[in-house]
Design a protein around this motif. Structure first.
Motif, PDB file in Angstrom:
ATOM      1  N   GLU A  33      -1.634 -81.261  54.642  1.00 53.30           N
ATOM      2  CA  GLU A  33      -1.877 -81.573  53.235  1.00 53.30           C
ATOM      3  C   GLU A  33      -2.506 -80.412  52.467  1.00 53.30           C
ATOM      4  O   GLU A  33      -3.323 -80.599  51.583  1.00 53.30           O
ATOM      5  N   VAL A  34      -2.056 -79.198  52.836  1.00 53.70           N
ATOM      6  CA  VAL A  34      -2.509 -77.989  52.147  1.00 53.70           C
ATOM      7  C   VAL A  34      -1.805 -77.847  50.806  1.00 53.70           C
ATOM      8  O   VAL A  34      -2.397 -77.456  49.815  1.00 53.70           O
ATOM      9  N   GLY A  35      -0.513 -78.179  50.785  1.00 54.24           N
ATOM     10  CA  GLY A  35       0.264 -78.020  49.566  1.00 54.24           C
ATOM     11  C   GLY A  35       1.345 -79.062  49.439  1.00 54.24           C
ATOM     12  O   GLY A  35       1.665 -79.780  50.387  1.00 54.24           O
ATOM     13  N   VAL A  36       1.923 -79.143  48.246  1.00 54.84           N
ATOM     14  CA  VAL A  36       2.936 -80.147  47.917  1.00 54.84           C
ATOM     15  C   VAL A  36       4.095 -79.471  47.195  1.00 54.84           C
ATOM     16  O   VAL A  36       3.894 -78.725  46.236  1.00 54.84           O
ATOM     17  N   ILE A  37       5.311 -79.756  47.663  1.00 57.59           N
ATOM     18  CA  ILE A  37       6.532 -79.335  46.970  1.00 57.59           C
ATOM     19  C   ILE A  37       7.048 -80.543  46.196  1.00 57.59           C
ATOM     20  O   ILE A  37       7.148 -81.638  46.746  1.00 57.59           O
ATOM     21  N   THR A  38       7.371 -80.352  44.924  1.00 54.50           N
ATOM     22  CA  THR A  38       7.964 -81.415  44.114  1.00 54.50           C
ATOM     23  C   THR A  38       9.308 -80.924  43.595  1.00 54.50           C
ATOM     24  O   THR A  38       9.393 -79.824  43.046  1.00 54.50           O
ATOM     25  N   TYR A  80      11.794 -67.845  38.516  1.00 54.95           N
ATOM     26  CA  TYR A  80      10.597 -68.144  39.302  1.00 54.95           C
ATOM     27  C   TYR A  80       9.360 -67.588  38.612  1.00 54.95           C
ATOM     28  O   TYR A  80       9.415 -66.537  37.974  1.00 54.95           O
ATOM     29  N   GLN A  81       8.240 -68.309  38.776  1.00 55.23           N
ATOM     30  CA  GLN A  81       6.945 -67.798  38.330  1.00 55.23           C
ATOM     31  C   GLN A  81       5.853 -68.404  39.205  1.00 55.23           C
ATOM     32  O   GLN A  81       6.065 -69.427  39.858  1.00 55.23           O
ATOM     33  N   GLU A  82       4.697 -67.760  39.227  1.00 55.50           N
ATOM     34  CA  GLU A  82       3.531 -68.343  39.876  1.00 55.50           C
ATOM     35  C   GLU A  82       2.294 -68.012  39.058  1.00 55.50           C
ATOM     36  O   GLU A  82       2.242 -66.984  38.389  1.00 55.50           O
ATOM     37  N   PHE A  83       1.323 -68.935  39.109  1.00 53.32           N
ATOM     38  CA  PHE A  83       0.153 -68.790  38.250  1.00 53.32           C
ATOM     39  C   PHE A  83      -0.933 -69.768  38.691  1.00 53.32           C
ATOM     40  O   PHE A  83      -0.659 -70.717  39.437  1.00 53.32           O
ATOM     41  N   GLN A  84      -2.130 -69.532  38.226  1.00 58.36           N
ATOM     42  CA  GLN A  84      -3.212 -70.478  38.462  1.00 58.36           C
ATOM     43  C   GLN A  84      -3.286 -71.428  37.283  1.00 58.36           C
ATOM     44  O   GLN A  84      -3.254 -71.028  36.125  1.00 58.36           O
ATOM     45  N   ASP A  85      -3.362 -72.735  37.596  1.00 59.11           N
ATOM     46  CA  ASP A  85      -3.446 -73.776  36.586  1.00 59.11           C
ATOM     47  C   ASP A  85      -4.669 -74.624  36.918  1.00 59.11           C
ATOM     48  O   ASP A  85      -4.608 -75.489  37.796  1.00 59.11           O
ATOM     49  N   GLY A  86      -5.773 -74.358  36.243  1.00 55.71           N
ATOM     50  CA  GLY A  86      -7.017 -75.062  36.561  1.00 55.71           C
ATOM     51  C   GLY A  86      -7.464 -74.712  37.967  1.00 55.71           C
ATOM     52  O   GLY A  86      -7.654 -73.542  38.294  1.00 55.71           O
ATOM     53  N   GLU A  87      -7.556 -75.718  38.829  1.00 58.03           N
ATOM     54  CA  GLU A  87      -7.984 -75.477  40.200  1.00 58.03           C
ATOM     55  C   GLU A  87      -6.818 -75.421  41.176  1.00 58.03           C
ATOM     56  O   GLU A  87      -7.018 -75.461  42.391  1.00 58.03           O
ATOM     57  N   ASP A  88      -5.584 -75.315  40.670  1.00 51.50           N
ATOM     58  CA  ASP A  88      -4.393 -75.258  41.519  1.00 51.50           C
ATOM     59  C   ASP A  88      -3.687 -73.916  41.378  1.00 51.50           C
ATOM     60  O   ASP A  88      -3.658 -73.324  40.298  1.00 51.50           O
ATOM     61  N   ARG A  91       3.482 -72.461  42.077  1.00 53.14           N
ATOM     62  CA  ARG A  91       4.712 -71.675  42.122  1.00 53.14           C
ATOM     63  C   ARG A  91       5.798 -72.579  41.549  1.00 53.14           C
ATOM     64  O   ARG A  91       5.908 -73.736  41.942  1.00 53.14           O
ATOM     65  N   GLU A  92       6.580 -72.071  40.580  1.00 52.70           N
ATOM     66  CA  GLU A  92       7.622 -72.879  39.951  1.00 52.70           C
ATOM     67  C   GLU A  92       8.957 -72.162  39.979  1.00 52.70           C
ATOM     68  O   GLU A  92       9.032 -70.958  39.742  1.00 52.70           O
ATOM     69  N   CYS A 100      24.013 -79.579  38.554  1.00 51.57           N
ATOM     70  CA  CYS A 100      22.628 -79.905  38.879  1.00 51.57           C
ATOM     71  C   CYS A 100      21.659 -78.809  38.440  1.00 51.57           C
ATOM     72  O   CYS A 100      21.846 -77.635  38.771  1.00 51.57           O
ATOM     73  N   LEU A 101      20.630 -79.223  37.718  1.00 49.01           N
ATOM     74  CA  LEU A 101      19.481 -78.362  37.461  1.00 49.01           C
ATOM     75  C   LEU A 101      18.332 -78.907  38.297  1.00 49.01           C
ATOM     76  O   LEU A 101      18.178 -80.121  38.434  1.00 49.01           O
ATOM     77  N   LEU A 102      17.541 -78.023  38.859  1.00 52.41           N
ATOM     78  CA  LEU A 102      16.398 -78.430  39.664  1.00 52.41           C
ATOM     79  C   LEU A 102      15.134 -77.774  39.139  1.00 52.41           C
ATOM     80  O   LEU A 102      15.107 -76.565  38.911  1.00 52.41           O
ATOM     81  N   LEU A 103      14.113 -78.568  38.970  1.00 57.74           N
ATOM     82  CA  LEU A 103      12.779 -78.057  38.688  1.00 57.74           C
ATOM     83  C   LEU A 103      11.993 -78.250  39.977  1.00 57.74           C
ATOM     84  O   LEU A 103      11.858 -79.375  40.466  1.00 57.74           O
ATOM     85  N   VAL A 104      11.528 -77.154  40.550  1.00 56.66           N
ATOM     86  CA  VAL A 104      10.818 -77.189  41.833  1.00 56.66           C
ATOM     87  C   VAL A 104       9.448 -76.577  41.629  1.00 56.66           C
ATOM     88  O   VAL A 104       9.314 -75.533  40.993  1.00 56.66           O
ATOM     89  N   SER A 105       8.423 -77.226  42.188  1.00 54.39           N
ATOM     90  CA  SER A 105       7.089 -76.635  42.133  1.00 54.39           C
ATOM     91  C   SER A 105       6.419 -76.770  43.488  1.00 54.39           C
ATOM     92  O   SER A 105       6.725 -77.682  44.261  1.00 54.39           O
ATOM     93  N   TYR A 106       5.525 -75.848  43.768  1.00 55.52           N
ATOM     94  CA  TYR A 106       4.669 -75.906  44.946  1.00 55.52           C
ATOM     95  C   TYR A 106       3.250 -75.726  44.447  1.00 55.52           C
ATOM     96  O   TYR A 106       2.955 -74.754  43.754  1.00 55.52           O
ATOM     97  N   ASP A 107       2.381 -76.680  44.768  1.00 56.31           N
ATOM     98  CA  ASP A 107       0.997 -76.651  44.319  1.00 56.31           C
ATOM     99  C   ASP A 107       0.065 -76.650  45.523  1.00 56.31           C
ATOM    100  O   ASP A 107       0.282 -77.410  46.468  1.00 56.31           O
TER     101      ASP A 107
END
Length: 131
Positions: A33-38, A80-88, A91-92, A100-107
């Motif tokens: 449970e270190v990270g989550v892919i959506t 692709y981009q990556e950034f800090q968002d608050g305390e997370d 990567r998007e 198909c379009l896909l929006l993928v994130s890893y937090d």
């Protein structure tokens, strides 16, 4: 590895990763449970111009395309981009292929941002369209 399959695409996941799905998205969590892919799919009935579709998606989300890097993951092209968002640490990926379009994130926590980086890239690189 096991295969996660939707009506439009599939990808390979390590056996011990957890998958949850709702009406809009698929959420994949590593066993620690270190990270989550959506992953969120946006489907059209007919083939679309991928670049135009991605442009519309990013405009709707308020994303500045000039700040993104071009990328290819499996059968999907996009940005692709990556950034800090608050305390997370986020990567998007904004990806497209045929219908198909896909929006993928890893937090994850910023201190863990390098922990699963290579594995996340390997998982997402298995994204394939269904025949």
């Amino acid at each position: 590895m096991r295969e996660l399959e939707t009506d439009w695409w599939f990808l390979s996941l390590p056996e011990d990763w957890l998958v949850d799905q709702d009406d809009d998205s698929i959420v994949i969590t590593d066993p620690d449970e270190v990270g989550v892919i959506t992953l969120t799919s946006l489907i059209t009935e007919s083939e679309r111009d991928i670049e135009a579709g991605l442009g519309e998606l990013m405009e709707t989300l308020g994303v500045d395309k000039s700040q993104l890097e071009a990328t290819v993951l499996g059968d999907f092209d996009g940005y692709y981009q990556e950034f800090q968002d608050g305390e997370d640490w986020v990567r998007e990926w904004y990806l497209g292929s045929e219908h198909c379009l896909l929006l993928v994130s890893y937090d994850c926590d910023p201190e863990n941002k390098m922990m699963d980086r290579e594995l996340i890239d390997d998982i997402l690189d298995t994204l394939s369209l269904k025949g």
